[in-house]
Every structure is written in C-alpha cells, then in structure tokens.
Design an enzyme around this catalytic site. Structure first.
Site, short mmCIF file in Angstrom:
data_model
loop_
_atom_site.label_atom_id
_atom_site.label_comp_id
_atom_site.label_asym_id
_atom_site.label_seq_id
_atom_site.Cartn_x
_atom_site.Cartn_y
_atom_site.Cartn_z
CB SER A 29 -0.91 0.11 1.27
OG SER A 29 -1.80 -0.93 1.17
CD GLN A 176 -8.15 -1.04 -3.37
OE1 GLN A 176 -9.21 -1.19 -4.17
NE2 GLN A 176 -6.90 -2.06 -3.36
CG ASP A 327 -5.40 -7.35 1.84
OD1 ASP A 327 -6.73 -7.32 1.40
OD2 ASP A 327 -4.83 -6.10 1.64
NE ARG A 358 -7.97 -11.98 -1.60
CZ ARG A 358 -7.10 -11.00 -1.53
NH1 ARG A 358 -7.55 -10.16 -0.33
NH2 ARG A 358 -6.05 -10.70 -2.44
NE ARG A 402 -3.06 -9.75 0.21
CZ ARG A 402 -1.86 -9.24 0.39
NH1 ARG A 402 -0.83 -10.13 0.80
NH2 ARG A 402 -1.57 -8.10 0.03
C1 S3P Z 1 -5.43 -1.48 -0.17
C2 S3P Z 1 -6.87 -1.35 0.37
C3 S3P Z 1 -7.65 -2.77 0.61
C4 S3P Z 1 -6.80 -3.85 0.47
C5 S3P Z 1 -5.76 -3.89 -0.67
C6 S3P Z 1 -4.98 -2.67 -0.47
C7 S3P Z 1 -4.98 -0.17 -0.32
O1 S3P Z 1 -8.65 -2.81 -0.44
O2 S3P Z 1 -7.67 -5.18 0.26
O3 S3P Z 1 -5.09 -5.21 -0.90
O4 S3P Z 1 -3.74 -0.04 -0.46
O5 S3P Z 1 -5.66 0.86 -0.28
P1 S3P Z 1 -10.17 -2.07 -0.15
O6 S3P Z 1 -9.78 -0.71 -0.22
O7 S3P Z 1 -10.75 -2.54 -1.38
O8 S3P Z 1 -10.55 -2.63 0.98
#
Ligand code: S3P
Length: 449
Positions: A29, A176, A327, A358, A402
């Site tokens: 991230s 996200q 995750d 998942r 994963r």
């Molecule tokens: C992430 C947010 C998460 C996560 C992804 C990375 C990020 O997704 O599952 O692997 O870097 O902001 P979501 O925002 O869909 O929960």
C-alpha cells in the site's frame, strides 16, 4: 480463464522446523502511494525499499504514462521526478493495471480532476471487480466515466475541466475508495471531505500530510471525517518503506503450524489500521511476540517472532477489526484449520470482491482438504482439526496471490501436502516468496504444467 499466458502449478509438502529470519518485501500500500504522491510533487522523491511486485510496477508504469519520470536506482531504491498537482499529461497509451485494484482505483482518483482522458484495463480478475464505488464519487468532482456494466473495466475516465470539491460518505469500508477521493481532491479548489464509518488503513492521510498537504482527521459520531484542502504544492520526500505486514503474515503463520518452528520477521510495519491479524493470532494463543517496538518514518515498527503453537484455540474475530486485517483472512483461515475449536469471522462481505471471492475460494479449497467450513454472504466459520489437516488436494487460485500463498502454507503443515493450480499470481505482491520460504526450510516447488 487466466490473466497470463503460462500457468505454473505448484505444491508444498509437510515439513518440520522452519527456522531463521524472513526479510519480507516493502509494504504494498505504501509503495503504490509513494509512486503516486512522488508523481504529484514537483522534484525528486527518493524511495527506499519499494516493493518490486507486479502490482506496484503497474503503478510505476502508469505514473510514467501520466508524465512523471520513474527511475529504478537498484537495490529497492527508486526516484520519481514528479509533475506536480494538476500536472498530469494525457497518456498516449492504455493504462494496464494488471491484477492491481489499488493501481486502478488510486490512479483513477489522481487523474479525475485534470482535463485529460485515460482508459484503464486489467486482467480477467480485475476486469470483474466493481469500479462504480470509485467512479460514483469521482462524478461529484465533475469527472465522467464510461465503462462496462457496474462500472467495470475496461473503462475510460475524462477528468473534470473545472473540478469542484466533494463531500462523500464512503458506503463500504475501503481505503482504496477513500484514497481515490482524497487524490481527486488534491486538484479541486476548496475542501474535500471524506467520511468513513469504520477506520481503514490510513497511509494516504499520513503520507499526504508528510508531502505537505493540509489535512485534518476528526473522530465524530458519523465516523472518521477527513478534510483535505485542495491545490497544495506537494513537496518531494525521502521515503523509507516499512516491510509489509500482509506479506509477513505468511511466514508468521507457517511457523505457527509447522512443528518445531522459530522464525524472526524483522522490521514489520504495525500501523494499527493494518495489524489486526497479529492481535487475532495472539488471542488464539499463538506464540507470537513483538520485539524492539519502535517508530520509523511515522509508522510503528517491530520485529515479529513466531514459534510453533500446537494449542491455538478458535475465537470469534471481532467484526470491527475486519478492516485492519482484511487481506489476512485467507491465511487466518489456514491457521484456524489447525487450531482447536471453531474460528468465527463476521462482517467480512468485502472479501467477496477482492482479487477473487476469497470466502468462496478458501472455503472450497479447505473443504477439499478435509476442513469443515460454513459460510454466508459476509461471514464464515472454520472448524479446527487440532493439527491434523489431511490436505492432498489441488486448490484453484483464481488469479489471487493471497489464495495461492495461503494454500501453499497450508501444505507445509498438512498430512498430504497441498497443490495449487497456478503460482504465477504470487509475484503481484511477494515476488521472493519461494526463495524466502525455502531459506526457512519449507518444501515448496513448481510442478511441470
Ligand atoms: C488497499 C486497500 C484494501 C486492500 C488492498 C490494498 C490499499 O482494499 O484489500 O489489498 O492499498 O488501499 P479495499 O480498499 O478494497 O478494502
């Protein structure tokens, strides 16, 4: 259908005593955000410890397509020469995000308030994932999008000519979506406000502040209210990326289920919005300790030590912890299969719209491995087999890194090992997974297709 030309079937075998040190790669991230924020600053941002996985490399290529210069200096050190907020050029190629939802959603946000168009595509996994959750709030800024039904990729965004700031309450727990809105807000005049009911990973907020944006966070009855003042001049930074807690979870959980193991996983970012899995494992009775707790680059960091833990108990994982370990549920379900009693996981509907569904992917492979699993729209229960998981099946990985790594770890403790149909997706987030696990003594190998 796969999203790549050649699949690589893999298998793992029951083994004994994983030992040594696992140096996992940089946080995924934070790596994406470093490249994007570097591109939105004027001047050179230096990044140490970038995760060089396929997902992050997709973001790097995209930043080049929007006009930034992205240079690999070797040894995990990268430089980004940014174009500044509002300085993105219109790409003359399609933005291929591969398997990476983070690339697609964050970059859509970052370009949505510039008067340019860009077309985004992904692999067959990403092309199925919902993008309306991002394009809907981006429309509030004045951006237009044309995609497939449900706003799915491939889709084209035409950024707003005269962007206006937005106020948006995010309907699902998603860092996200939150980040896409904040990145869009950077080039809108005035204040953009995002409200999230549950706290999700806060790297964007921390890093925007570090790059010099004016941003405040307030905890209210409605949730976390994040207010960003638009059109700042972002200052380039020197970033050292902590190692990824989501990747660390794999060697940690392997050590917990393989007899005689003792593994050290140093320098792991333990941001409270990310570390839920480690507290859950401790509650289950895992022999997992945090050593040398310290702060580095504004993030809490520790060395994790995990030892074989034959007496872990299934627990009810609090739903309010879900966002901080979203995750890690696949690998947690593997540990739960080896524990005593039932592990109950609720409030996890988001797991159904990740790189794969998942819950479905893990439940199917675990059942074939001899584990009892019950599931519903946003919950699942895994019945532990007190260390005696039969295994011996071949799990479908659905282009999901994963899922692939979770089943390979399961095989290290299962009576008959485990196979997966395709190990290629592992490279999206953890390109050194095989060598790192082999160095600890794990038997994981590639099979002839
Ligand atoms: C992430 C947010 C998460 C996560 C992804 C990375 C990020 O997704 O599952 O692997 O870097 O902001 P979501 O925002 O869909 O929960």
């Amino acid at each position: 259908m796969s999203g790549h030309d050649a699949v690589i079937p893999m298998s793992s075998q029951k083994c004994f005593a994983l030992t040594g040190q696992a140096d996992v790669p940089g946080d995924k991230s934070i790596s994406h955000r470093s490249l994007i924020l570097g591109a939105l600053s004027v001047g050179e941002t230096r990044i140490e410890g970038l995760l060089e996985g396929d997902d992050v490399l997709s973001t790097g290529k995209a930043m080049q397509a929007f006009g930034a210069e992205v240079v690999n200096n070797g040894g995990g050190a990268w430089s980004v020469y940014g174009v500044g907020v509002g300085g993105f050029a219109e790409p003359d190629c399609i933005i291929d995000c591969g398997n990476s939802g983070t690339s697609a959603r964050l970059i859509m946000g970052a370009m949505a308030t510039s008067p340019i168009s860009a077309t985004f595509v992904g692999d067959s996994s990403l092309n199925k994932r919902p993008m309306g959750r991002v394009t809907d709030p981006l429309a509030l800024f004045g951006a237009q999008s044309h995609g497939r039904s449900g706003g799915r990729l491939p889709l084209t965004i035409t950024g707003a000519d005269e962007p206006v700031p937005a106020l948006y309450e995010v309907p699902m727990p998603s860092a996200q979506v939150k980040s896409a809105i904040l990145f869009a807000g950077l080039n809108a005049p005035g204040q953009t406000v995002v409200i999230e009911k549950e706290a999700t990973r806060d790297h964007t907020e921390r890093m925007l502040t570090g790059f010099g944006a004016e941003l405040s966070v307030e905890d209210t009855e409605k949730g976390r209210v994040i207010t960003l003042t638009g059109q700042p001049e972002l200052r380039p930074q020197h970033i050292t990326i902590p190692r990824d807690p989501s990747s660390a979870a794999f060697p940690v959980c392997a050590a917990l289920i393989v007899e005689g193991s003792d593994v050290l996983v140093p320098n792991i970012g333990l941001n409270p919005t990310r570390a839920g899995v480690f507290y859950t494992l401790q509650e289950m009775g895992a022999d997992l300790t945090f050593e040398n707790m310290r702060e580095e680059g504004g993030e809490p960091v520790a060395d994790l030590r995990a030892k074989y833990s034959p007496n872990m108990q299934g627990i009810e994982v609090p739903p309010e912890r879900a966002a901080s370990m979203i995750d890690e549920y696949p690998i947690l379900s593997v540990v739960a299969s080896f524990a005593h009693g039932v592990t109950r996981m609720h409030g996890v509907g988001e797991l159904r719209v990740k790189e794969s569904d998942r819950i479905e992917a893990m439940a199917t492979g675990l059942r074939e491995a001899g584990v009892t699993v019950e599931d519903g729209p946003d919950w699942w229960h895994v019945h532990g087999l007190e260390g005696a998981v039969p295994g011996g099946n071949t799990a479908a990985t659905h282009l999901d890194h994963r899922i692939a790594m979770s089943f390979l770890i399961l095989g290290l403790g299962a009576e008959n090992g485990m196979s997966i149909d395709d190990g290629v997706p592992v490279a999206t987030s953890f390109p050194i997974f095989e060598t790192l696990m082999a160095d600890l003594g794990a038997s994981i190998c590639r099979k002839e297709a």
